[in-house]
Write an enzyme that holds these catalytic residues in place. Sequence first.
Site, PDB file in Angstrom:
ATOM      1  N   SER A  91      48.888  31.984  45.257  1.00 10.22           N
ATOM      2  CA  SER A  91      48.285  31.938  46.591  1.00 10.22           C
ATOM      3  C   SER A  91      47.321  30.771  46.744  1.00 10.22           C
ATOM      4  O   SER A  91      47.400  29.987  47.700  1.00 10.22           O
ATOM      5  CB  SER A  91      47.576  33.267  46.896  1.00 10.22           C
ATOM      6  OG  SER A  91      46.617  33.569  45.889  1.00 10.22           O
ATOM      7  N   THR A 115      34.058  37.577  46.797  1.00  6.46           N
ATOM      8  CA  THR A 115      34.988  38.340  45.957  1.00  6.46           C
ATOM      9  C   THR A 115      34.590  39.808  45.818  1.00  6.46           C
ATOM     10  O   THR A 115      35.439  40.649  45.531  1.00  6.46           O
ATOM     11  CB  THR A 115      35.102  37.733  44.544  1.00  6.46           C
ATOM     12  OG1 THR A 115      33.808  37.604  43.980  1.00  6.46           O
ATOM     13  CG2 THR A 115      35.764  36.385  44.582  1.00  6.46           C
ATOM     14  N   SER A 166      40.372  40.043  47.705  1.00  3.64           N
ATOM     15  CA  SER A 166      40.140  39.761  46.281  1.00  3.64           C
ATOM     16  C   SER A 166      40.965  40.719  45.429  1.00  3.64           C
ATOM     17  O   SER A 166      40.798  41.937  45.502  1.00  3.64           O
ATOM     18  CB  SER A 166      38.650  39.926  45.954  1.00  3.64           C
ATOM     19  OG  SER A 166      38.455  40.017  44.561  1.00  3.64           O
ATOM     20  N   ARG A 167      41.837  40.165  44.597  1.00  2.00           N
ATOM     21  CA  ARG A 167      42.658  41.035  43.746  1.00  2.00           C
ATOM     22  C   ARG A 167      41.798  41.766  42.723  1.00  2.00           C
ATOM     23  O   ARG A 167      42.129  42.869  42.303  1.00  2.00           O
ATOM     24  CB  ARG A 167      43.757  40.225  43.056  1.00  2.00           C
ATOM     25  CG  ARG A 167      43.290  39.290  41.967  1.00  2.00           C
ATOM     26  CD  ARG A 167      44.349  38.312  41.540  1.00  2.00           C
ATOM     27  NE  ARG A 167      44.621  37.340  42.569  1.00  2.00           N
ATOM     28  CZ  ARG A 167      45.311  36.213  42.355  1.00  2.00           C
ATOM     29  NH1 ARG A 167      45.786  35.952  41.161  1.00  2.00           N
ATOM     30  NH2 ARG A 167      45.532  35.372  43.337  1.00  2.00           N
ATOM     31  N   LYS A 202      32.048  35.892  38.357  1.00  2.00           N
ATOM     32  CA  LYS A 202      31.997  36.648  39.614  1.00  2.00           C
ATOM     33  C   LYS A 202      33.150  37.636  39.709  1.00  2.00           C
ATOM     34  O   LYS A 202      33.049  38.658  40.401  1.00  2.00           O
ATOM     35  CB  LYS A 202      31.978  35.691  40.802  1.00  2.00           C
ATOM     36  CG  LYS A 202      33.111  34.673  40.848  1.00  2.00           C
ATOM     37  CD  LYS A 202      34.346  35.175  41.579  1.00  2.00           C
ATOM     38  CE  LYS A 202      35.436  34.120  41.588  1.00  2.00           C
ATOM     39  NZ  LYS A 202      36.658  34.574  42.273  1.00  2.00           N
ATOM     40  N   SER A 208      36.023  31.422  48.558  1.00  2.47           N
ATOM     41  CA  SER A 208      37.226  31.092  49.329  1.00  2.47           C
ATOM     42  C   SER A 208      38.364  32.040  48.998  1.00  2.47           C
ATOM     43  O   SER A 208      38.702  32.224  47.830  1.00  2.47           O
ATOM     44  CB  SER A 208      37.651  29.652  49.020  1.00  2.47           C
ATOM     45  OG  SER A 208      37.663  29.424  47.620  1.00  2.47           O
ATOM     46  N   GLU A 244      42.094  38.137  36.865  1.00  2.00           N
ATOM     47  CA  GLU A 244      41.302  37.359  35.916  1.00  2.00           C
ATOM     48  C   GLU A 244      40.087  38.128  35.392  1.00  2.00           C
ATOM     49  O   GLU A 244      39.653  37.942  34.262  1.00  2.00           O
ATOM     50  CB  GLU A 244      40.837  36.045  36.555  1.00  2.00           C
ATOM     51  CG  GLU A 244      41.953  35.034  36.803  1.00  2.00           C
ATOM     52  CD  GLU A 244      42.388  34.281  35.552  1.00  2.00           C
ATOM     53  OE1 GLU A 244      41.996  34.669  34.447  1.00  2.00           O
ATOM     54  OE2 GLU A 244      43.144  33.308  35.709  1.00  2.00           O
ATOM     55  N   VAL A 266      47.789  37.867  38.484  1.00  2.00           N
ATOM     56  CA  VAL A 266      46.833  37.954  37.380  1.00  2.00           C
ATOM     57  C   VAL A 266      45.482  38.447  37.893  1.00  2.00           C
ATOM     58  O   VAL A 266      44.960  37.956  38.897  1.00  2.00           O
ATOM     59  CB  VAL A 266      46.662  36.584  36.697  1.00  2.00           C
ATOM     60  CG1 VAL A 266      45.576  36.645  35.626  1.00  2.00           C
ATOM     61  CG2 VAL A 266      47.986  36.139  36.084  1.00  2.00           C
TER      62      VAL A 266
END
Length: 337
Positions: A12, A253, A259-260, A196, A143, A286, A284
């Site tokens: 993305s 985030t 935010s994943r 973060k 972002s 992170e 992923v």
Amino acid sequence: MSEKIAVLGAGSWGSILASVLDENGHDVRLWSYNPKQVEELNTQHTNSRYIKDFTFSSSLVAYADLATAIDGVDAILFVVPTKAVRSVAHQVGALLAEKQLQPEIIHASKGIEQKTYKRISQILEEEIPAANRKAVTVLSGPSHAEDVARHDLTLITAASASPEAAKYTQKLFMTNYFRVYTNSDVIGVEIGAALKNIIALGAGVLHGLGYGDNAKAALMTRGLAEISRLGTSFGADPMTFIGLSGVGDVIVTATSANSRNWRAGDELGRGEALDDVVSHMGMVIEGVATTKAAYELSKQRGVSMPITEAIYQVLYEGKDIRTAISDLMQREGRAEF
């Protein structure tokens, strides 16, 4: 200024940064290891797995072959997952040496390498010979790709030990909706960008458990204090953590379903098992790996990071989430600063 730029990583964030560069009139080559994704980008001009309801310009060309993608470029932008940075950078380094190229190196990945605890810029500097690259610049800040795709107002920072390299990156990306500042604190920007994601996981957990705004504000504030403590132990500028890649990145985030990491935490808070969350997320997360690296680093460097430790215990030791929260809240009282 029109430059030839290879963007490595068509997730993305990578694909949308490529789109920003393409809009700015640059010759952009978007590389992916997945031939089917490359075919979709080149024929349908979509990236449906990662960005919904977005059509890329036909001038943006995707490549499956790494050597072709980086041939003759002025700059290479790495936007691959942290666990893939070293292997991709090693391939790039060999190809640049073979072709005798020396492009600018930029990255927009966010994480810390497992076991070595290296930051992304350190990995790039190790794997790409100095003779075959210019300075390394990190592009980071608050972002979401989905918001940039719809031209939401976005501010980020370009950090490099070289002021010229930071300004070069700034000029590449600046638009009327995407504003880039420069920064010299590479350590602080990369530490903030990576850690973060841990706080975003925690914020998602609180939401999944039904906690309110007070709890989320407490987590973000004290989480930022932990990020700052670890960052400054490496020599980062404390001011960086009240900037875009510090408090800005934590806010974006830790408060959004885009935010994943937040979404993963939310599912954990609702009772989902970690393995199930990771398997069906499709991208992923992170923050999961970064939590382990940050926890181990905190122990190694003697830095107090109780929130990170609590999240580590939940993720890696099976500790009950509510027990972890209770233990955090009932620690001995101390001064805020």
